[in-house]
Design an enzyme around this catalytic site. Sequence first.
Site, PDB file in Angstrom:
ATOM      1  N   ALA A  20     -16.542 -14.862   8.736  1.00 14.45           N
ATOM      2  CA  ALA A  20     -15.378 -15.042   9.668  1.00 14.45           C
ATOM      3  C   ALA A  20     -14.549 -16.252   9.134  1.00 14.45           C
ATOM      4  CB  ALA A  20     -15.684 -15.317  11.014  1.00 14.45           C
ATOM      5  N   THR A  24     -10.301 -17.855   9.534  1.00 17.75           N
ATOM      6  CA  THR A  24      -9.811 -18.990  10.419  1.00 17.75           C
ATOM      7  C   THR A  24      -8.649 -19.679  10.149  1.00 17.75           C
ATOM      8  OG1 THR A  24     -10.966 -20.575   8.814  1.00 17.75           O
ATOM      9  CG2 THR A  24     -12.204 -19.557  11.033  1.00 17.75           C
ATOM     10  N   PHE A  31     -17.157 -17.294  14.695  1.00 19.61           N
ATOM     11  CA  PHE A  31     -18.287 -17.264  15.544  1.00 19.61           C
ATOM     12  C   PHE A  31     -18.750 -18.391  15.861  1.00 19.61           C
ATOM     13  CE2 PHE A  31     -17.271 -12.909  16.128  1.00 19.61           C
ATOM     14  CZ  PHE A  31     -17.016 -12.345  14.906  1.00 19.61           C
ATOM     15  N   GLN A  98     -18.048  -8.973   6.288  1.00 18.89           N
ATOM     16  CA  GLN A  98     -18.651  -8.898   7.463  1.00 18.89           C
ATOM     17  C   GLN A  98     -17.510  -8.929   8.643  1.00 18.89           C
ATOM     18  OE1 GLN A  98     -22.473 -11.549   7.765  1.00 18.89           O
ATOM     19  NE2 GLN A  98     -20.943 -12.703   6.665  1.00 18.89           N
ATOM     20  N   VAL A 100     -14.013  -7.710  10.490  1.00 14.46           N
ATOM     21  CA  VAL A 100     -13.644  -6.489  11.222  1.00 14.46           C
ATOM     22  C   VAL A 100     -12.204  -6.604  11.401  1.00 14.46           C
ATOM     23  CG1 VAL A 100     -15.918  -6.036  12.380  1.00 14.46           C
ATOM     24  CG2 VAL A 100     -14.382  -7.227  13.519  1.00 14.46           C
ATOM     25  N   HIS A 116     -19.736  -4.534   8.795  1.00 14.69           N
ATOM     26  CA  HIS A 116     -19.834  -4.544  10.340  1.00 14.69           C
ATOM     27  C   HIS A 116     -18.653  -3.783  11.013  1.00 14.69           C
ATOM     28  CE1 HIS A 116     -22.125  -8.573  10.067  1.00 14.69           C
ATOM     29  NE2 HIS A 116     -22.780  -7.500   9.517  1.00 14.69           N
ATOM     30  N   CYS A 124     -15.301   7.552  20.954  1.00 15.61           N
ATOM     31  CA  CYS A 124     -16.049   7.617  22.154  1.00 15.61           C
ATOM     32  C   CYS A 124     -17.444   7.445  21.675  1.00 15.61           C
ATOM     33  CB  CYS A 124     -16.025   8.892  22.774  1.00 15.61           C
ATOM     34  SG  CYS A 124     -17.140   9.323  23.955  1.00 15.61           S
ATOM     35  N   CYS A 143     -13.261   8.841  27.395  1.00 13.43           N
ATOM     36  CA  CYS A 143     -12.937   9.933  26.629  1.00 13.43           C
ATOM     37  C   CYS A 143     -12.523  11.254  27.571  1.00 13.43           C
ATOM     38  CB  CYS A 143     -14.214  10.223  25.855  1.00 13.43           C
ATOM     39  SG  CYS A 143     -14.091  11.761  24.993  1.00 13.43           S
TER      40      CYS A 143
END
Length: 239
Positions: A20, A24, A31, A98, A100, A116, A124, A143
């Site tokens: 992460a 930044t 995190f 890692q 997303v 990740h 769903c 869904c």
Amino acid sequence: MNDIAHLIQSSKRTIIFTGAGMSTESGLPDFRSAKDGLWEKFNPNELANVHALEHNRDEFIDFYRYRLQELKKYQPHDGHFILAEWEKRGLIHGIITQNVDGFHHDAGNRNVMELHGTFRSFHCHTCSKEYDADLFFSGKNHCDKCNGTIRPGIVLFGEALPEEAFIRAEKETNDADLFIVLGSSLTVSPANMFPMLAKENNAKLIIVNHDQTPLDSIANYIIQDKSIKQTLTEWNELL
Ligand code: APR
């Protein structure tokens, strides 16, 4: 700094590992940084796991809609684009991330292993039917097919990592002779095994991270006093 630029130039196979801290400087909080880490504001045990999805559905959906809203505000920074240029020039051969946020893809990297998962896909939780992120964002929670909960394609705590990404990351790490960590506390397993695996295979390990990490003792180089964007910019000027 010159030694590292020389290492990047002379390595046969360089793999980048990002956390992460890579995003930044785009504006996205990480995190665990003391000042404004996401887990300083929200409790991951209550929100970022399957139990929350199944028993605390409304708060789960609100939390991930908030994270998606935050993500929409930001984009890759110069450091992401430098990594994309290095892949094109053959200076690096892949990114294990890692993150997303999809920023490595947006910047143009092709060989990206998202350990990740990604916020770019939704499905769903019960029947896996795929849904568009904007549908989730605009308030669709359930869904059409089975009324299950629509969730982001990210790995929740306690879930297995995506097998294809994990297997590719393992192979790339085994083949690497230079492994560079950018912005991870290296505290979450099994992702944090990759830098160790690289070292076991006699790769050189570089860790660029403001805070100390549990793997600093096995690193060949540690850079804590410079940000990732500044570090990549300086290396780029030497390459
Ligand atoms: N330059 C250098 N280091 C930075 C910068 C920066 N600009 N910004 C942040 N950092 C460092 C912080 O010091 C911190 O140690 O990046 C690290 C980010 O660590 P975490 O916040 O723990 O993020 P990460 O290691 O990616 O977390 C792993 O935990 O919650 C889960 O799934 C989530 O993928 C995430 C995983």
